[in-house]
Design an enzyme around this catalytic site. Structure first.
Site, mmCIF file in Angstrom:
data_model
loop_
_atom_site.group_PDB
_atom_site.id
_atom_site.type_symbol
_atom_site.label_atom_id
_atom_site.label_comp_id
_atom_site.label_asym_id
_atom_site.label_seq_id
_atom_site.Cartn_x
_atom_site.Cartn_y
_atom_site.Cartn_z
ATOM 1 N N GLU A 278 0.838 -1.213 0.000
ATOM 2 C CA GLU A 278 0.000 0.000 0.000
ATOM 3 C C GLU A 278 0.867 1.256 0.000
ATOM 4 O O GLU A 278 0.536 2.246 -0.640
ATOM 5 C CB GLU A 278 -0.966 0.007 1.182
ATOM 6 C CG GLU A 278 -2.010 -1.085 1.144
ATOM 7 C CD GLU A 278 -2.731 -1.194 -0.196
ATOM 8 O OE1 GLU A 278 -3.145 -0.159 -0.743
ATOM 9 O OE2 GLU A 278 -2.865 -2.318 -0.710
ATOM 10 N N TRP A 281 1.593 1.751 -3.422
ATOM 11 C CA TRP A 281 0.544 2.456 -4.171
ATOM 12 C C TRP A 281 0.683 3.967 -3.974
ATOM 13 O O TRP A 281 0.474 4.751 -4.899
ATOM 14 C CB TRP A 281 -0.858 2.007 -3.727
ATOM 15 C CG TRP A 281 -1.367 0.859 -4.530
ATOM 16 C CD1 TRP A 281 -1.436 -0.445 -4.137
ATOM 17 C CD2 TRP A 281 -1.890 0.907 -5.871
ATOM 18 N NE1 TRP A 281 -1.963 -1.211 -5.158
ATOM 19 C CE2 TRP A 281 -2.254 -0.409 -6.229
ATOM 20 C CE3 TRP A 281 -2.081 1.926 -6.810
ATOM 21 C CZ2 TRP A 281 -2.795 -0.728 -7.481
ATOM 22 C CZ3 TRP A 281 -2.631 1.615 -8.054
ATOM 23 C CH2 TRP A 281 -2.973 0.304 -8.374
ATOM 24 N N TRP A 309 -21.288 12.375 -19.042
ATOM 25 C CA TRP A 309 -21.604 12.591 -17.619
ATOM 26 C C TRP A 309 -22.929 13.307 -17.481
ATOM 27 O O TRP A 309 -23.285 14.138 -18.318
ATOM 28 C CB TRP A 309 -20.496 13.409 -16.943
ATOM 29 C CG TRP A 309 -19.144 12.782 -17.002
ATOM 30 C CD1 TRP A 309 -18.042 13.261 -17.651
ATOM 31 C CD2 TRP A 309 -18.739 11.543 -16.402
ATOM 32 N NE1 TRP A 309 -16.976 12.403 -17.495
ATOM 33 C CE2 TRP A 309 -17.373 11.341 -16.726
ATOM 34 C CE3 TRP A 309 -19.371 10.580 -15.625
ATOM 35 C CZ2 TRP A 309 -16.640 10.238 -16.309
ATOM 36 C CZ3 TRP A 309 -18.642 9.471 -15.207
ATOM 37 C CH2 TRP A 309 -17.304 9.311 -15.544
ATOM 38 N N ASN A 344 -10.808 2.910 3.100
ATOM 39 C CA ASN A 344 -10.484 2.741 1.680
ATOM 40 C C ASN A 344 -11.533 1.942 0.917
ATOM 41 O O ASN A 344 -11.935 2.305 -0.187
ATOM 42 C CB ASN A 344 -9.116 2.078 1.535
ATOM 43 C CG ASN A 344 -8.743 1.878 0.077
ATOM 44 O OD1 ASN A 344 -8.656 2.841 -0.678
ATOM 45 N ND2 ASN A 344 -8.564 0.630 -0.323
ATOM 46 N N TRP A 362 -16.110 12.077 -12.373
ATOM 47 C CA TRP A 362 -15.230 11.771 -11.238
ATOM 48 C C TRP A 362 -14.571 13.019 -10.656
ATOM 49 O O TRP A 362 -14.253 13.074 -9.465
ATOM 50 C CB TRP A 362 -14.169 10.730 -11.624
ATOM 51 C CG TRP A 362 -13.228 11.151 -12.728
ATOM 52 C CD1 TRP A 362 -13.345 10.882 -14.057
ATOM 53 C CD2 TRP A 362 -12.013 11.917 -12.593
ATOM 54 N NE1 TRP A 362 -12.299 11.433 -14.760
ATOM 55 C CE2 TRP A 362 -11.459 12.072 -13.886
ATOM 56 C CE3 TRP A 362 -11.339 12.480 -11.516
ATOM 57 C CZ2 TRP A 362 -10.271 12.772 -14.125
ATOM 58 C CZ3 TRP A 362 -10.151 13.178 -11.756
ATOM 59 C CH2 TRP A 362 -9.638 13.316 -13.047
ATOM 60 N N TRP A 385 -9.409 8.394 -7.775
ATOM 61 C CA TRP A 385 -10.688 8.667 -8.456
ATOM 62 C C TRP A 385 -10.634 8.178 -9.898
ATOM 63 O O TRP A 385 -11.572 7.571 -10.401
ATOM 64 C CB TRP A 385 -11.041 10.162 -8.388
ATOM 65 C CG TRP A 385 -11.785 10.467 -7.115
ATOM 66 C CD1 TRP A 385 -11.240 10.894 -5.940
ATOM 67 C CD2 TRP A 385 -13.192 10.314 -6.873
ATOM 68 N NE1 TRP A 385 -12.224 11.019 -4.986
ATOM 69 C CE2 TRP A 385 -13.428 10.681 -5.534
ATOM 70 C CE3 TRP A 385 -14.273 9.919 -7.652
ATOM 71 C CZ2 TRP A 385 -14.702 10.645 -4.956
ATOM 72 C CZ3 TRP A 385 -15.546 9.888 -7.089
ATOM 73 C CH2 TRP A 385 -15.744 10.245 -5.753
#
Ligand code: FAD
Length: 480
Positions: A278, A281, A309, A344, A362, A385
């Site tokens: 993580e 990440w 959208w 998360n 987003w 996102w």
């Protein structure tokens, strides 16, 4: 030695331990002058939750500096002009700082370094925030990584820098301290109304709070991290993200603490590995932002540019307030509102709901998180996102639409998380907690719930919303 102070320009490195700019300043033997500049013009203005955290973090940094015989000088304004003013006022001969990686900060820092060097000032910058800086990690073809797993393999194998030795108890001080503004002048904390009670109860901003979190995580949580990390109903993760964002603890300190612990104890190796991934990440998102600086604003996959959208102000407001009628989404959005943080797993569910069930861009969700998260981070937020939207690097495919009921049942099996943040559903039996609209009327009555009055009916039908999202994606892909 000249007795000309060295300015340590604090930014996102609000700590004394493992702070290379501070250590380098002390090593010069000159007086050390810690400065923080509030410069909103350098990038996005932080949201309310971030500003609250910053206020608390700067206050604790100042106390820690005072315990070392120093203090934190606070100034507002353009960073270059402010540094020039402090240099003039104090006769300082050097400015040291730790690097930031947001595009606006990089541009600003380059400009300032050139300006200082042209004026004969020793300007040096260091790495305090990442395990590996983005330009040091490349594919065999010399390109930036676009996929996480090979990126992770590459950085996993690289040696990690050592944690720096502790600083001396007393820092060499300038003969006179320049003037400082006060935190009260900055009014970073909201006053009327003061909505920060939940934040105050949940967090202890500052370096001590960060260390306590890390130690508690290693003692109580790490061993079960592999499975616990997906469960919002108990503390299964480190909750270090805001501390990391503000640099109250650095990734090198965390890396070494975790690997040392894993080496000394049996059975936590795979848990430690999963946690370190993580941190990987986190590095990857900074790598992406560095190489694609428009990541917060532009689809990383430009094929998403024509996505249809929807403009849905009511849907957006329901999502923001945690009133969508989907309990796991609402619990997450209310957790965010109450404590400025969201688990998360629930971030993924809530983001998927906004993007795919409501078909809202987003970028609108990203901005809401930016305003409300205590750990709001340009790289991690934007990359995440885009990951959920499917438009990002190594992203979840768009057709992976999270089912909020199944996700709730799987990751909050007893409904503990929903009951905590959506108290109006607290008395609902567990079998209905994630889909109250399916509960028989007498069950709802007994739980004191009137759907549409005490708790909303679902604002969209998930099954139909999913089909609508897939059709929109299909039309985009086939160029209709
Ligand atoms: P742990 O599980 O204990 O992980 C340790 C650290 O690794 C975290 O503190 C964090 O720095 C990093 N990390 C963990 N998961 C991720 C991830 N998926 N991507 C990148 N880094 C990760 N994180 C932020 O710090 N700031 C944000 O603004 C942010 N926005 C997000 C928006 C969305 C839509 C999603 C899905 C995720 C976002 N994340 C963000 C990533 C992740 O949700 C948080 O880092 C994590 O929940 C923080 O909790 P923790 O410290 O207990 O994590």
């Amino acid at each position: 030695m000249t007795d000309a102070p060295v300015i340590v320009w604090f930014r996102q490195d609000l700590r004394l331990a493992d702070n290379p700019a501070l250590v380098a300043a002390i090593a010069t033997g000159e007086p050390v002058l810690p400065v923080y500049i509030l410069a909103y013009q350098d990038g996005r203005v932080p949201g309310g939750a971030s500003r609250w955290w910053l206020d608390r973090s700067l206050a604790t940094l100042d106390i820690a500096l005072q315990e070392h015989g120093a203090r934190l000088i606070l100034r507002t304004g353009d960073a270059a002009d402010t540094l020039a003013a402090v240099l003039r006022e104090t006769g300082a001969g050097a400015v040291f700082w730790n690097r930031c990686y947001e595009p606006a900060a990089i541009a600003r820092d380059k400009r300032i370094k050139a300006m200082l060097q042209a004026a004969g000032i020793d300007a040096q910058s260091f790495n305090a925030a990442l395990l590996h800086e983005p330009w040091t990690v490349k594919t065999q073809q010399g390109q930036p990584y676009k996929v996480f797993t090979p990126f992770w393999r590459a950085i996993r194998a690289l040696p990690k820098g050592a944690v720096l030795p502790s600083i001396p108890k007393s820092l060499p001080s300038p003969a006179a301290w320049p003037g400082s503004e006060t935190l009260a002048d900055w009014a970073l904390k909201p006053a009327k109304p003061d909505w920060t009670r939940g934040l105050r109860d949940a967090w202890q901003p500052g370096e001590c709070g960060a260390k306590e979190r890390l130690n508690a995580f290693i003692d109580d949580t790490l061993a079960d991290y592999r499975t616990g990390r997906d469960r919002p109903d108990f503390v299964g993760t480190s909750r270090l993200s805001p501390h990391l964002h503000f640099g109250e603890i650095g990734p090198r300190q965390i890396w070494h603490a975790i690997t040392t612990h894993a080496a000394a104890s049996d059975g936590t190796d795979s848990a430690a590995e999963s946690f370190l991934r993580e941190l990987g990440w986190r590095e990857f998102t900074h790598h992406l932002l560095y190489h694609w600086p428009d990541l917060p604003d532009v689809n990383w996959k430009r094929s998403f540019d024509g996505f249809p959208w929807r403009d849905d102000a009511m849907g957006l407001a329901a999502w923001q307030r945690g009133l969508t009628g989907y309990p796991i989404v609402d619990a997450g959005m209310r957790e965010l509102w109450q404590i400025g943080w969201m688990h998360n797993r629930v971030r993924m569910i809530a983001a998927s709901f906004l993007i795919k069930d409501l078909l809202i861009d987003w970028r609108i969700g990203e901005k809401w998180f930016w305003d409300t998260l205590v750990d709001a981070d340009l790289a991690q937020n934007a990359a995440s996102w885009q990951w959920v939207a499917g438009s990002g690097a190594d992203a979840a495919p768009f057709f992976r639409v999270f089912n909020p009921v199944l996700q709730g049942q799987k990751f909050d099996p007893d409904g503990t998380y929903v009951r905590r943040f959506v108290p109006e559903l607290a008395k609902l039996p567990t079998e209905h907690i994630h889909a109250p609209w399916e509960a028989p009327a007498p069950v709802l009555d007994r739980a004191g719930i009137a759907l549409g009055a005490t708790y909303p009916k679902p604002i969209v039908d998930h099954k139909r919303a999913r089909e609508r999202a897939l059709a929109a994606y299909q039309a985009l892909s086939s160029g209709d």
